[in-house]
Design a protein around this motif. Sequence first.
Motif, mmCIF file in Angstrom:
data_model
loop_
_atom_site.group_PDB
_atom_site.id
_atom_site.type_symbol
_atom_site.label_atom_id
_atom_site.label_comp_id
_atom_site.label_asym_id
_atom_site.label_seq_id
_atom_site.Cartn_x
_atom_site.Cartn_y
_atom_site.Cartn_z
ATOM 1 N N HIS A 79 39.360 92.746 4.756
ATOM 2 C CA HIS A 79 38.206 93.248 5.579
ATOM 3 C C HIS A 79 37.060 91.981 5.380
ATOM 4 C CE1 HIS A 79 39.758 97.165 5.664
ATOM 5 N NE2 HIS A 79 40.010 97.361 4.665
ATOM 6 N N PHE A 80 36.071 92.161 4.600
ATOM 7 C CA PHE A 80 35.138 91.229 4.250
ATOM 8 C C PHE A 80 34.565 91.301 2.845
ATOM 9 C CE2 PHE A 80 33.353 94.651 6.772
ATOM 10 C CZ PHE A 80 32.156 94.499 6.280
ATOM 11 N N TRP A 81 33.849 90.426 2.562
ATOM 12 C CA TRP A 81 33.281 90.353 0.951
ATOM 13 C C TRP A 81 32.052 91.308 1.125
ATOM 14 C CZ3 TRP A 81 35.077 89.474 -3.584
ATOM 15 C CH2 TRP A 81 34.373 89.251 -4.594
ATOM 16 N N VAL A 82 31.923 92.324 0.183
ATOM 17 C CA VAL A 82 30.832 93.396 0.116
ATOM 18 C C VAL A 82 30.413 93.563 -1.155
ATOM 19 C CG1 VAL A 82 31.821 94.723 1.782
ATOM 20 C CG2 VAL A 82 32.618 95.057 -0.346
ATOM 21 N N PHE A 83 30.715 92.545 -2.022
ATOM 22 C CA PHE A 83 30.107 92.564 -3.254
ATOM 23 C C PHE A 83 28.656 91.752 -3.638
ATOM 24 C CE2 PHE A 83 34.617 93.685 -3.108
ATOM 25 C CZ PHE A 83 34.542 95.019 -3.575
ATOM 26 N N GLY A 84 28.365 90.878 -2.731
ATOM 27 C CA GLY A 84 27.114 89.996 -3.058
ATOM 28 C C GLY A 84 27.648 88.762 -3.483
ATOM 29 N N GLU A 85 26.640 87.782 -3.046
ATOM 30 C CA GLU A 85 27.054 86.226 -3.401
ATOM 31 C C GLU A 85 26.784 86.244 -5.049
ATOM 32 O OE1 GLU A 85 25.074 81.665 -2.599
ATOM 33 O OE2 GLU A 85 24.423 83.575 -1.398
ATOM 34 N N ALA A 86 25.980 86.850 -5.756
ATOM 35 C CA ALA A 86 26.271 86.554 -7.314
ATOM 36 C C ALA A 86 27.580 86.857 -7.819
ATOM 37 C CB ALA A 86 25.134 87.443 -7.740
ATOM 38 N N CYS A 87 27.883 88.054 -7.423
ATOM 39 C CA CYS A 87 29.391 88.725 -7.709
ATOM 40 C C CYS A 87 30.391 87.513 -7.372
ATOM 41 C CB CYS A 87 29.833 90.234 -7.313
ATOM 42 S SG CYS A 87 31.199 90.726 -7.989
ATOM 43 N N CYS A 88 30.371 87.101 -6.368
ATOM 44 C CA CYS A 88 31.275 85.963 -5.781
ATOM 45 C C CYS A 88 31.304 84.907 -6.388
ATOM 46 C CB CYS A 88 30.886 85.783 -4.434
ATOM 47 S SG CYS A 88 31.750 84.230 -3.771
ATOM 48 N N LYS A 89 30.103 84.217 -6.949
ATOM 49 C CA LYS A 89 30.131 83.154 -7.874
ATOM 50 C C LYS A 89 30.467 83.418 -9.340
ATOM 51 C CE LYS A 89 26.075 80.828 -5.744
ATOM 52 N NZ LYS A 89 26.525 79.646 -5.538
ATOM 53 N N ALA A 90 29.975 84.456 -9.657
ATOM 54 C CA ALA A 90 30.319 84.938 -11.062
ATOM 55 C C ALA A 90 32.130 85.124 -11.054
ATOM 56 C CB ALA A 90 29.755 86.454 -11.634
ATOM 57 N N MET A 91 32.670 85.576 -10.344
ATOM 58 C CA MET A 91 34.150 86.250 -10.335
ATOM 59 C C MET A 91 35.005 84.819 -10.153
ATOM 60 S SD MET A 91 36.426 89.040 -8.347
ATOM 61 C CE MET A 91 36.529 88.059 -6.441
ATOM 62 N N VAL A 92 34.441 83.839 -9.000
ATOM 63 C CA VAL A 92 35.305 82.825 -9.122
ATOM 64 C C VAL A 92 35.104 81.579 -10.106
ATOM 65 C CG1 VAL A 92 35.588 80.772 -7.396
ATOM 66 C CG2 VAL A 92 35.069 83.035 -6.350
ATOM 67 N N PHE A 93 33.993 81.743 -10.734
ATOM 68 C CA PHE A 93 33.701 80.982 -11.931
ATOM 69 C C PHE A 93 34.400 81.121 -13.023
ATOM 70 C CE2 PHE A 93 31.182 80.815 -16.212
ATOM 71 C CZ PHE A 93 31.118 79.335 -16.377
ATOM 72 N N VAL A 94 34.629 82.810 -13.307
ATOM 73 C CA VAL A 94 35.739 83.134 -14.430
ATOM 74 C C VAL A 94 36.967 82.925 -14.151
ATOM 75 C CG1 VAL A 94 36.293 85.062 -15.586
ATOM 76 C CG2 VAL A 94 34.015 84.829 -15.144
ATOM 77 N N ILE A 95 37.405 82.998 -12.838
ATOM 78 C CA ILE A 95 38.817 82.761 -12.302
ATOM 79 C C ILE A 95 39.148 81.297 -12.788
ATOM 80 C CG2 ILE A 95 40.244 82.484 -10.449
ATOM 81 C CD1 ILE A 95 39.150 85.053 -9.376
ATOM 82 N N ASN A 96 38.065 80.472 -12.407
ATOM 83 C CA ASN A 96 38.525 78.784 -12.446
ATOM 84 C C ASN A 96 38.359 78.561 -14.048
ATOM 85 O OD1 ASN A 96 37.929 76.801 -9.865
ATOM 86 N ND2 ASN A 96 37.410 78.883 -9.507
ATOM 87 N N ALA A 97 37.640 79.264 -14.751
ATOM 88 C CA ALA A 97 37.671 79.032 -16.105
ATOM 89 C C ALA A 97 39.031 79.284 -16.652
ATOM 90 C CB ALA A 97 36.531 79.508 -16.910
#
Length: 341
Positions: A79-97
């Motif tokens: 579909h598309f991203w519905v969780f907001g930009e802050a959640c996007c940044k936080a999730m990708v940051f944790v995944i990369n870490a």
Amino acid sequence: MDPSIEMLPSEEFDGGTVVACVILGLSFLVGAPGNLLVIWTILKHVKKRSHTVVLILHLAAADLVVLITLPLWIYSLAHFWVFGEACCKAMVFVINACMYSSVFLITLMSVERFVAVRYPFVSVVWKKKQALNKVLLALWSAGFLFSIPIILTQTTEGDDGKTHCLYRDYTSDTQELVCLLLETVVGYMLPFSILVVCYGCLCSRITQMNFRSKRKSTVLIASIVVAFAICWTPHHIGNIISIVILAIGDSKSDIANKLETARQTMMFVAGAMVFISSSINPVLYMFAARSFRESLRDTGIQKLFRHISSTSPGEGNREISFVSKRQSNQTNCSQLMTDCV
């Protein structure tokens, strides 16, 4: 280390999005329970844990954190991203870490295995210093530190009229070049060089090991390294192609266009394999544990980790005891010959 950028949905290639969702779904169904099983088995059934088993525990935890985000990625792709930009940044940051930490953990396991086989008495010093906790803290801290650029560049804006947590927004070509070089050198080239050196030196020793369990654990870690190389190489080849395009400067040149076409072609495969890397290790453990199964109560994977603990630095090391006993016997024989003379 952002794998999400490799999974860009395309309006022109809906079939690719479907296949991506299927691959991510299978990775979640296989990897999440598998890594949970590894964590539960080590925590509950392996009381005396060697350094190698502790590193496997941390690796399973890092992979599990990556895998539990897959349902969100699947929904976003469908579909598309519905969780907001802050959640996007936080999730990708944790995944990369976690992905950085996984690479560092695999490298540390290989270095420890190299030291344990080639220099067993150094392993005793490593055990006595109780340095593992400090090393793990530094390792995880480095993973989060190297992921900071994600917070600065990750964005939810897309060019297809929909919001997706899949894009990087660089302020300049220089910033993009620095981020790509940091990710490729620190997250792949340097660790992979260390892995090649370690297992290149161990290649002739593996078949000569006195203890079958130690040989089995060394081969197991080698298989984890091979899986890491197979899963991550396409992603970093894409990064290298992007670096070459930036170095050319003229993005409209024929060479740049061909390179960009090649990068776009391999993006789908590269993104899928990055997530597969987090789910494959429990499968490798299961294959390695088949010969250890004796009963339903004492499962093969439990015994595998116990054997690794008994033949690795961090707990009673039988190979070190063997070497010590052999050297002690040689010393006694030499002393006996001296006394006879």
